[in-house]
Design a protein around this motif. Sequence first.
Motif, PDB file in Angstrom:
ATOM      1  N   SER A 266       0.817  -1.226   0.000  1.00 54.63           N
ATOM      2  CA  SER A 266       0.000   0.000   0.000  1.00 54.63           C
ATOM      3  C   SER A 266       0.845   1.267   0.000  1.00 54.63           C
ATOM      4  CB  SER A 266      -0.960   0.007   1.207  1.00 54.63           C
ATOM      5  OG  SER A 266      -1.899  -1.042   1.107  1.00 54.63           O
ATOM      6  N   VAL A 267       1.905   1.274  -0.815  1.00 54.59           N
ATOM      7  CA  VAL A 267       2.742   2.466  -0.919  1.00 54.59           C
ATOM      8  C   VAL A 267       2.482   3.217  -2.229  1.00 54.59           C
ATOM      9  CG1 VAL A 267       4.549   1.568   0.585  1.00 54.59           C
ATOM     10  CG2 VAL A 267       4.676   1.145  -1.881  1.00 54.59           C
ATOM     11  N   ILE A 268       1.471   2.795  -2.977  1.00 61.32           N
ATOM     12  CA  ILE A 268       1.088   3.506  -4.191  1.00 61.32           C
ATOM     13  C   ILE A 268      -0.430   3.684  -4.162  1.00 61.32           C
ATOM     14  CG2 ILE A 268       0.933   1.365  -5.552  1.00 61.32           C
ATOM     15  CD1 ILE A 268       1.905   3.055  -7.977  1.00 61.32           C
ATOM     16  N   LYS A 269      -0.886   4.912  -4.458  1.00 63.01           N
ATOM     17  CA  LYS A 269      -2.304   5.246  -4.378  1.00 63.01           C
ATOM     18  C   LYS A 269      -2.824   5.677  -5.747  1.00 63.01           C
ATOM     19  CE  LYS A 269      -2.016   4.405  -0.030  1.00 63.01           C
ATOM     20  NZ  LYS A 269      -2.564   3.127   0.492  1.00 63.01           N
ATOM     21  N   PHE A 270      -4.124   5.428  -5.959  1.00 64.91           N
ATOM     22  CA  PHE A 270      -4.743   5.705  -7.254  1.00 64.91           C
ATOM     23  C   PHE A 270      -6.020   6.512  -7.074  1.00 64.91           C
ATOM     24  CE2 PHE A 270      -2.582   1.612  -7.400  1.00 64.91           C
ATOM     25  CZ  PHE A 270      -1.720   1.793  -8.472  1.00 64.91           C
ATOM     26  N   LEU A 271      -6.520   7.041  -8.195  1.00 64.07           N
ATOM     27  CA  LEU A 271      -7.779   7.771  -8.184  1.00 64.07           C
ATOM     28  C   LEU A 271      -8.933   6.822  -7.887  1.00 64.07           C
ATOM     29  CD1 LEU A 271      -7.212   9.990 -11.351  1.00 64.07           C
ATOM     30  CD2 LEU A 271      -7.093  10.732  -8.960  1.00 64.07           C
ATOM     31  N   ILE A 272      -9.975   7.358  -7.290  1.00 65.72           N
ATOM     32  CA  ILE A 272     -11.156   6.569  -6.969  1.00 65.72           C
ATOM     33  C   ILE A 272     -11.860   6.118  -8.245  1.00 65.72           C
ATOM     34  CG2 ILE A 272     -11.541   7.653  -4.725  1.00 65.72           C
ATOM     35  CD1 ILE A 272     -13.564   9.515  -6.037  1.00 65.72           C
ATOM     36  N   SER A 278     -17.860  10.636 -10.135  1.00 73.93           N
ATOM     37  CA  SER A 278     -19.024  11.356 -10.641  1.00 73.93           C
ATOM     38  C   SER A 278     -19.910  11.829  -9.498  1.00 73.93           C
ATOM     39  CB  SER A 278     -19.814  10.450 -11.592  1.00 73.93           C
ATOM     40  OG  SER A 278     -20.945  11.125 -12.109  1.00 73.93           O
ATOM     41  N   ALA A 279     -20.131  10.952  -8.510  1.00 70.69           N
ATOM     42  CA  ALA A 279     -20.940  11.326  -7.350  1.00 70.69           C
ATOM     43  C   ALA A 279     -20.243  12.406  -6.523  1.00 70.69           C
ATOM     44  CB  ALA A 279     -21.211  10.096  -6.496  1.00 70.69           C
ATOM     45  N   TYR A 280     -18.939  12.295  -6.376  1.00 68.57           N
ATOM     46  CA  TYR A 280     -18.158  13.284  -5.619  1.00 68.57           C
ATOM     47  C   TYR A 280     -18.245  14.660  -6.274  1.00 68.57           C
ATOM     48  CZ  TYR A 280     -13.862  15.716  -4.118  1.00 68.57           C
ATOM     49  OH  TYR A 280     -12.951  16.658  -3.683  1.00 68.57           O
ATOM     50  N   LYS A 287     -20.696  20.967  -6.563  1.00 64.77           N
ATOM     51  CA  LYS A 287     -22.098  20.780  -6.181  1.00 64.77           C
ATOM     52  C   LYS A 287     -23.064  21.661  -6.965  1.00 64.77           C
ATOM     53  CE  LYS A 287     -25.056  20.553  -2.092  1.00 64.77           C
ATOM     54  NZ  LYS A 287     -25.112  20.705  -0.615  1.00 64.77           N
ATOM     55  N   ASP A 288     -22.762  22.940  -7.103  1.00 62.03           N
ATOM     56  CA  ASP A 288     -23.675  23.870  -7.776  1.00 62.03           C
ATOM     57  C   ASP A 288     -23.320  24.104  -9.240  1.00 62.03           C
ATOM     58  OD1 ASP A 288     -25.029  24.263  -5.331  1.00 62.03           O
ATOM     59  OD2 ASP A 288     -23.526  25.746  -4.707  1.00 62.03           O
ATOM     60  N   LYS A 289     -22.268  23.438  -9.723  1.00 58.79           N
ATOM     61  CA  LYS A 289     -21.792  23.714 -11.084  1.00 58.79           C
ATOM     62  C   LYS A 289     -21.838  22.494 -12.011  1.00 58.79           C
ATOM     63  CE  LYS A 289     -18.403  27.081  -9.294  1.00 58.79           C
ATOM     64  NZ  LYS A 289     -16.929  27.391  -9.236  1.00 58.79           N
ATOM     65  N   TRP A 290     -21.827  21.271 -11.426  1.00 61.32           N
ATOM     66  CA  TRP A 290     -21.624  20.076 -12.217  1.00 61.32           C
ATOM     67  C   TRP A 290     -22.641  19.943 -13.350  1.00 61.32           C
ATOM     68  CZ3 TRP A 290     -17.846  17.115 -13.386  1.00 61.32           C
ATOM     69  CH2 TRP A 290     -18.038  15.831 -13.891  1.00 61.32           C
ATOM     70  N   ARG A 298     -17.444  18.115 -18.468  1.00 65.11           N
ATOM     71  CA  ARG A 298     -17.561  16.992 -17.531  1.00 65.11           C
ATOM     72  C   ARG A 298     -16.677  15.827 -17.971  1.00 65.11           C
ATOM     73  NH1 ARG A 298     -23.206  18.337 -17.623  1.00 65.11           N
ATOM     74  NH2 ARG A 298     -23.652  16.508 -18.925  1.00 65.11           N
ATOM     75  N   ALA A 299     -16.612  15.596 -19.283  1.00 63.67           N
ATOM     76  CA  ALA A 299     -15.793  14.499 -19.799  1.00 63.67           C
ATOM     77  C   ALA A 299     -14.318  14.735 -19.491  1.00 63.67           C
ATOM     78  CB  ALA A 299     -16.002  14.346 -21.293  1.00 63.67           C
ATOM     79  N   ASP A 300     -13.844  15.973 -19.630  1.00 70.51           N
ATOM     80  CA  ASP A 300     -12.441  16.290 -19.339  1.00 70.51           C
ATOM     81  C   ASP A 300     -12.099  15.980 -17.889  1.00 70.51           C
ATOM     82  OD1 ASP A 300     -11.900  17.100 -21.908  1.00 70.51           O
ATOM     83  OD2 ASP A 300     -12.185  19.240 -21.504  1.00 70.51           O
ATOM     84  N   LYS A 301     -13.019  16.282 -16.987  1.00 69.59           N
ATOM     85  CA  LYS A 301     -12.762  16.047 -15.570  1.00 69.59           C
ATOM     86  C   LYS A 301     -12.852  14.569 -15.209  1.00 69.59           C
ATOM     87  CE  LYS A 301     -14.202  20.676 -14.159  1.00 69.59           C
ATOM     88  NZ  LYS A 301     -12.803  21.137 -14.091  1.00 69.59           N
TER      89      LYS A 301
END
Length: 376
Positions: A266-272, A278-280, A287-290, A298-301
Motif C-alpha cells: 500500500s505504498v502507491i495510491k490511485f484515483l477513486i 461522478s458522485a463526488y 455541487k452547484d456547477k456540475w 464533464r468528460a475532461d474532468k
Amino acid sequence: MSSAKTKTNWGWRYLKDIVQRHFKGENVGFYAGDIYTAVANGIKTKKQFEKDKKSTDDISFMQEYLNIWLGNSEKSLYKYEDFEANQILQNAFIPLSDYDFMMGEENEYRPKDNEVRILAMDVAIATGQSNDNTAIILGNINKDTLLASVEYVNGVNGLGTDEQCLLVKRLFYEYNAHYFVFDSKGLGNSFYSALNKETFDPQRNVTYPAWRIHEDNMLMMCTQSALNEKISMATNDGEDVIIPVVGSASLNTLMHLALRKSLKDSVIKFLIDDGEASAYFEEQKYKDKWMLMTADERADKMLPYLNTKFMINEAVSLEAEMKDDGNIKVIETRTGYKDRFMALDYFNYFTTLLRTKWFNENDDDEIDVSEWELVF
C-alpha cells in the motif's frame, strides 16, 4: 440491478447469495437482463445498441451492457482487490484546455514542496491502430511519507512524434514535474531526438526547452552502455530530466514484481472509481456547477478516473508466464492492451529507485532495490 462491477464488489456477493438461496427453495427471486433483453423488448433500438457498442471500450461494454462481472484470473499477477484497496485519491490532475488557458484560467492543482513529480510514458507509433496507444501517467512520491500517488492517466492514439513531444512537454510543465520516464527502445529513439530540441507551443505561445538525459547511477533504468549511447545522441544542451527505459527480460521482471509489492504494501495510491468520482463531483466538489457544465467539460474532468479504470483492467487482465531463466513474461488476455500498465510499471519502478536513493543518502547501511521487490 445497476451496472456490473468486479467480483470484489458487495453486489456480486449479494447476487450469488440470492441465486443460491433461490435454488435451495427459499422464497426469493432474481432477475438479470442485458442489452439484448432491452432491444428485444423495445427499450433500446438495434441502432442505439450498435452506436453504444461502437463508442464504448470493451471492458465498460461488458460491465455496462452485458452485465458481466469481472474477476481475477488464476494466472493474474495482480488482483482487483489490491488496486481497489489503494483507490483513495479523490482529486485528479486536470490539464487546462486551450480555451481555459486563453481565458486566463489557472490550474487548480497545487504541487507540494515535499513531492517529486514524474511523467511516465509508454510510446506508441502514430498509425492510429486501436490496440497501440501512447499511455501517459502523471504522479508524485512524497519525500516524507514515501507514498506514491498516480494523479493522472491518459491514453492517446494516432499522434505523430512532434505532436506527442508537444503534448508531453506541455503536461510536464503544467504539472511542475521533475523527471520524464519513458520507453526509449525502438521508436523511442526518434522521440528522444525530438525531445532534445526546443518545442514551440502555438496554442500557449511558449517555447519549451530541450531535454537531456538525467545522469544518476542510482536512478538508471537501463544498462550503462545504453545510457551512454543515449547521451551521445544528444545534439543540444537542455534540462536534465529524461530517465530512459531500455527494457529487457530481467528489468521487466523487476518492474512487474516491484509493482506487485507496492500494491501489497500500500505504498502507491490511485484515483477513486469513476462512479465514485461522478458522485463526488456532483454532490461535493462541483455541487452547484456540475450539471451546468457542458458534456465536454464533464468528460475532461472524468477522463483521468476512467483511464485509471482502464489501467487497472489492463493490469488485472495480464497473465504471468514464468520462463525457464526465471524471468516473468506478462501476456495480454482479456483487454488486448497493456500500454497504460507499462506506463504504470515505469512510474512505480522509478519511485522505488527514488526510495532506495533516499534511504542510501540518509543511512550508512547500503539498501539494495531488491529489498523492495517481491519474490514471485
